[in-house]
Design an enzyme around this catalytic site. Sequence first.
Site, PDB file in Angstrom:
ATOM      1  N   GLY A 101     -72.273 -38.423  55.367  1.00  0.00           N
ATOM      2  CA  GLY A 101     -72.062 -37.172  54.650  1.00  0.00           C
ATOM      3  C   GLY A 101     -70.634 -37.031  54.178  1.00  0.00           C
ATOM      4  N   THR A 102     -69.684 -37.502  54.986  1.00  0.00           N
ATOM      5  CA  THR A 102     -68.273 -37.450  54.593  1.00  0.00           C
ATOM      6  C   THR A 102     -68.028 -38.288  53.350  1.00  0.00           C
ATOM      7  OG1 THR A 102     -67.509 -37.038  56.852  1.00  0.00           O
ATOM      8  CG2 THR A 102     -65.927 -38.004  55.327  1.00  0.00           C
TER       9      THR A 102
ATOM     10  N   GLN B  12     -74.967 -28.290  56.763  1.00  0.00           N
ATOM     11  CA  GLN B  12     -75.507 -27.472  57.842  1.00  0.00           C
ATOM     12  C   GLN B  12     -76.827 -26.805  57.489  1.00  0.00           C
ATOM     13  OE1 GLN B  12     -74.615 -27.264  60.927  1.00  0.00           O
ATOM     14  NE2 GLN B  12     -72.725 -28.424  60.766  1.00  0.00           N
TER      15      GLN B  12
ATOM     16  N   SER C  69     -75.768 -34.542  55.167  1.00  0.00           N
ATOM     17  CA  SER C  69     -75.671 -35.622  56.137  1.00  0.00           C
ATOM     18  C   SER C  69     -76.871 -35.600  57.067  1.00  0.00           C
ATOM     19  CB  SER C  69     -74.372 -35.478  56.946  1.00  0.00           C
ATOM     20  OG  SER C  69     -74.158 -36.603  57.762  1.00  0.00           O
TER      21      SER C  69
ATOM     22  N   HIS D 124     -77.568 -36.735  60.066  1.00  0.00           N
ATOM     23  CA  HIS D 124     -77.478 -36.467  61.501  1.00  0.00           C
ATOM     24  C   HIS D 124     -77.395 -34.971  61.812  1.00  0.00           C
ATOM     25  CE1 HIS D 124     -73.151 -36.264  60.620  1.00  0.00           C
ATOM     26  NE2 HIS D 124     -73.005 -35.638  61.765  1.00  0.00           N
TER      27      HIS D 124
ATOM     28  N   CYS E 193     -64.268 -29.706  64.008  1.00  0.00           N
ATOM     29  CA  CYS E 193     -63.893 -30.949  63.329  1.00  0.00           C
ATOM     30  C   CYS E 193     -62.798 -31.703  64.073  1.00  0.00           C
ATOM     31  CB  CYS E 193     -63.409 -30.650  61.911  1.00  0.00           C
ATOM     32  SG  CYS E 193     -64.611 -29.767  60.928  1.00  0.00           S
TER      33      CYS E 193
END
Length: 401
Positions: A69-70, A177, A194, A196, A320
């Site tokens: 996702g990053t 999210q 993302s 996960h 984070c």
Amino acid sequence: MPYFDAASAAPLHPVARQALLASLDEGWADPARLYREGRRARLLLDASREAAAEAVGCRPDEVVFTPSGTRAVHSGVAGALAGRRRAGRHLIVSAVEHSSVLHSAEAFESAGGTVTRVPVLRSGAVTAASYAGALRPDTALACLQSANHEVGTEQPVAEVAEACREAGVPLFVDAAQSLGWGPVAGPWSLLAASAHKWGGPSGVGLLVVRKGVRFAPQGPADERESGRAAGFENIPAIVAAVASLRAVRTEAAAEAARLRELTGRIRAQVARVVPDVEVVGDAERRLPGIVTFSCLYVDGETLLHELDREGFSVSSGSSCTSSTLTPSHVLRAMGVLSEGNVRVSLPPGTSEEDVERFLTVLPGVVAGVRDKLGAPAPAPAAAARGTSWSSTPSASSARSP
């Protein structure tokens, strides 16, 4: 042991596990090849792309799978800014974006661009008016998360997207999210997520670039994923990620109602049984499974370890930077207490019994940590009345910090 940190990583969904194992035998070959094994891999990849597009609400050829996702955020922001370089060198982000977005903004700033960081209300939300006011003739891109990763507050994405559309500026949405709960509304232009976060395997991200959005992939050219994500696709992981997304969407409505009731119970009970506490985030416009509160006279790291001793896995400090527990940029931007912070994020399937035990254990844990740190004793009257900062108008009002 109750796991209450699903906002960081949700447990692997059973459907994801089944899909991953099943696709290991069929999806290992190069999908770019024309022989039988390659064609099988390509079929799996194409089917996953179509299913992901259906879940997002876009065209299959607008979906790209990335290694995380990053990476989806970094590639999406950089590509959109480069594609609209002639429009200008101005970027808009909110003050509470995920660190991946803020790091992208910092890199853009270091390269000579200008960045406007839009402040948030005490609830953690921006206003559409604040984004509209930040738009300029040289704005190349605006970024806004669909919901906050630390306090669960949902953002007015549809309204902001409409304001951006009217100004001719693309809106990039970090939907990590929220995507497991439903599609993102509004005329947004780019989206990242993302796997996960919704119970898929780690190492799979989604990047969506709508047709008509100017986009110039950065870095060396690569023929895979429309040139927007370099490297060999991890097809078994992609298949598992999309399968789990479809599965959690099927369960989303019922599970959202159940988790919302449990987190609502935590919000109300914590304010009653723990003195000198502030429950943060919007009480209504929030994700179903996240509730966050901060305790005065408490060290976040110590509180995390004590809760872990009691069998509860929660997040403390900035989600984070939990390895260092530096003060959360999100809580600072909201103007709320940032020390002694606990984020409870319930995964699907969390039992009522685990939540009740957490509420039973928490007051003693907080009191024990305060005692170790030599904190002043709370006023008995305040504890008896159940007063807390979360019950004061300033903690839940919609004014700017």
